[in-house]
Design a protein around this motif. Structure first.
Motif, PDB file in Angstrom:
ATOM      1  N   LEU A 264       0.826  -1.211   0.000  1.00 57.32           N
ATOM      2  CA  LEU A 264       0.000   0.000   0.000  1.00 57.32           C
ATOM      3  C   LEU A 264       0.855   1.254   0.000  1.00 57.32           C
ATOM      4  O   LEU A 264       0.528   2.248  -0.671  1.00 57.32           O
ATOM      5  CB  LEU A 264      -0.928  -0.013   1.228  1.00 57.32           C
ATOM      6  CG  LEU A 264      -2.074  -1.029   1.174  1.00 57.32           C
ATOM      7  CD1 LEU A 264      -2.823  -1.039   2.502  1.00 57.32           C
ATOM      8  CD2 LEU A 264      -3.037  -0.712   0.035  1.00 57.32           C
ATOM      9  N   GLU A 265       1.964   1.235   0.765  1.00 61.75           N
ATOM     10  CA  GLU A 265       2.853   2.393   0.816  1.00 61.75           C
ATOM     11  C   GLU A 265       3.470   2.654  -0.561  1.00 61.75           C
ATOM     12  O   GLU A 265       3.587   3.803  -1.000  1.00 61.75           O
ATOM     13  CB  GLU A 265       3.953   2.161   1.856  1.00 61.75           C
ATOM     14  CG  GLU A 265       3.457   2.236   3.294  1.00 61.75           C
ATOM     15  CD  GLU A 265       4.556   1.917   4.290  1.00 61.75           C
ATOM     16  OE1 GLU A 265       5.604   1.367   3.854  1.00 61.75           O
ATOM     17  OE2 GLU A 265       4.380   2.216   5.478  1.00 61.75           O
ATOM     18  N   THR A 266       3.864   1.569  -1.243  1.00 62.22           N
ATOM     19  CA  THR A 266       4.423   1.712  -2.592  1.00 62.22           C
ATOM     20  C   THR A 266       3.374   2.275  -3.548  1.00 62.22           C
ATOM     21  O   THR A 266       3.660   3.150  -4.379  1.00 62.22           O
ATOM     22  CB  THR A 266       4.916   0.355  -3.113  1.00 62.22           C
ATOM     23  OG1 THR A 266       5.894  -0.174  -2.213  1.00 62.22           O
ATOM     24  CG2 THR A 266       5.520   0.483  -4.507  1.00 62.22           C
ATOM     25  N   TYR A 267       2.154   1.782  -3.438  1.00 60.18           N
ATOM     26  CA  TYR A 267       1.051   2.249  -4.286  1.00 60.18           C
ATOM     27  C   TYR A 267       0.767   3.729  -4.050  1.00 60.18           C
ATOM     28  O   TYR A 267       0.587   4.516  -4.985  1.00 60.18           O
ATOM     29  CB  TYR A 267      -0.186   1.403  -4.014  1.00 60.18           C
ATOM     30  CG  TYR A 267      -1.390   1.807  -4.833  1.00 60.18           C
ATOM     31  CD1 TYR A 267      -1.386   1.666  -6.218  1.00 60.18           C
ATOM     32  CD2 TYR A 267      -2.531   2.327  -4.218  1.00 60.18           C
ATOM     33  CE1 TYR A 267      -2.487   2.030  -6.977  1.00 60.18           C
ATOM     34  CE2 TYR A 267      -3.631   2.690  -4.959  1.00 60.18           C
ATOM     35  CZ  TYR A 267      -3.605   2.544  -6.342  1.00 60.18           C
ATOM     36  OH  TYR A 267      -4.696   2.918  -7.079  1.00 60.18           O
ATOM     37  N   ILE A 268       0.757   4.124  -2.753  1.00 62.74           N
ATOM     38  CA  ILE A 268       0.499   5.526  -2.407  1.00 62.74           C
ATOM     39  C   ILE A 268       1.610   6.425  -2.945  1.00 62.74           C
ATOM     40  O   ILE A 268       1.360   7.529  -3.436  1.00 62.74           O
ATOM     41  CB  ILE A 268       0.368   5.674  -0.878  1.00 62.74           C
ATOM     42  CG1 ILE A 268      -0.925   4.996  -0.398  1.00 62.74           C
ATOM     43  CG2 ILE A 268       0.380   7.134  -0.462  1.00 62.74           C
ATOM     44  CD1 ILE A 268      -1.046   4.908   1.112  1.00 62.74           C
ATOM     45  N   GLU A 269       2.852   5.935  -2.854  1.00 59.76           N
ATOM     46  CA  GLU A 269       3.983   6.710  -3.376  1.00 59.76           C
ATOM     47  C   GLU A 269       3.852   6.925  -4.883  1.00 59.76           C
ATOM     48  O   GLU A 269       4.105   8.023  -5.399  1.00 59.76           O
ATOM     49  CB  GLU A 269       5.286   5.971  -3.064  1.00 59.76           C
ATOM     50  CG  GLU A 269       6.531   6.742  -3.474  1.00 59.76           C
ATOM     51  CD  GLU A 269       7.808   5.993  -3.131  1.00 59.76           C
ATOM     52  OE1 GLU A 269       8.878   6.432  -3.596  1.00 59.76           O
ATOM     53  OE2 GLU A 269       7.724   4.983  -2.409  1.00 59.76           O
TER      54      GLU A 269
END
Length: 207
Positions: free
Chosen positions: A21-26
């Motif tokens: 999710l963090e990668t997606y948000i980035e």
């Protein structure tokens, strides 16, 4: 022990999910930043276009004023057609549903038409207004250097005297022969060939 391993595996799975999710948000943040930059560029371009339009429209209006004045001072051929073309372009400039590019194209096209008149020969019918009345006539235009007429019926001849800015009558066989030959060439009734035209009286009297 079994329950601890289960909890540990569940925790690791949750961590992977969070990392994903963090990668997606980035990635979304990067896309958003790129879109904001594009929006800023577009807004700047729109502002530039608005400035250009504010400059071009007055320029085109001045070009039409100049064209109008030129026609009024030019040899008086096809006056109704030429003045009507300018009037229609003035109306076109006022329309909001026509792009600036199209308005520019049409104005430059009108200039091109006027430019073409200077290197073409043409025969056309029209009204001739003289001091003693209005007559139907055949006109012969040779570029912008010669404009002659032959009245329908009576066959009277004349030409536009640029020196006096008025029509002058022509008499004599040489004039009739030259003008009639010019009319036939302009109408493509005979093969194109070199023709002589009466620019002034002395030229034809010497023939």
């Amino acid at each position: 022990v079994g329950s601890e391993m289960c909890i540990r595996d569940s925790y690791r799975a949750e961590l992977k999910l969070v990392e994903g999710l963090e990668t997606y948000i980035e990635m979304l943040d990067q896309q958003l930043t790129g879109q904001q930059e594009e929006m800023a560029t577009l807004q700047s371009s729109i502002a530039d276009v608005a400035v250009v339009e504010r400059q071009i429209l007055p320029l085109m209006a001045r070009m039409l004023d100049a064209l109008d004045s030129f026609i009024a001072l030019d040899v008086p051929f096809l006056l109704e057609e030429r003045t009507e073309r300018v009037a229609k372009l003035r109306d076109l400039l006022k329309r909001s549903d026509v792009t600036v590019a199209e308005k520019s194209r049409r104005v430059f096209e009108a200039y091109q038409v006027e430019n073409e008149y200077g290197r073409t020969i043409e025969a056309y019918k029209g009204k001739l207004d003289l001091d003693n009345g209005s007559f139907d006539a055949d006109f012969l235009r040779v570029g912008r250097v010669g404009l002659m007429y032959r009245t329908v019926g009576t066959g009277e001849l004349g030409y536009w005297d640029t020196g006096s800015g008025s029509w002058a009558e022509l008499q004599g066989t040489p004039y009739r022969r030259l003008i009639e030959k010019g009319l036939r060439v302009a109408r493509q009734e005979i093969a194109p060939e070199l023709i002589s035209i009466p620019l002034d009286l002395a030229q034809v009297e010497a023939l």
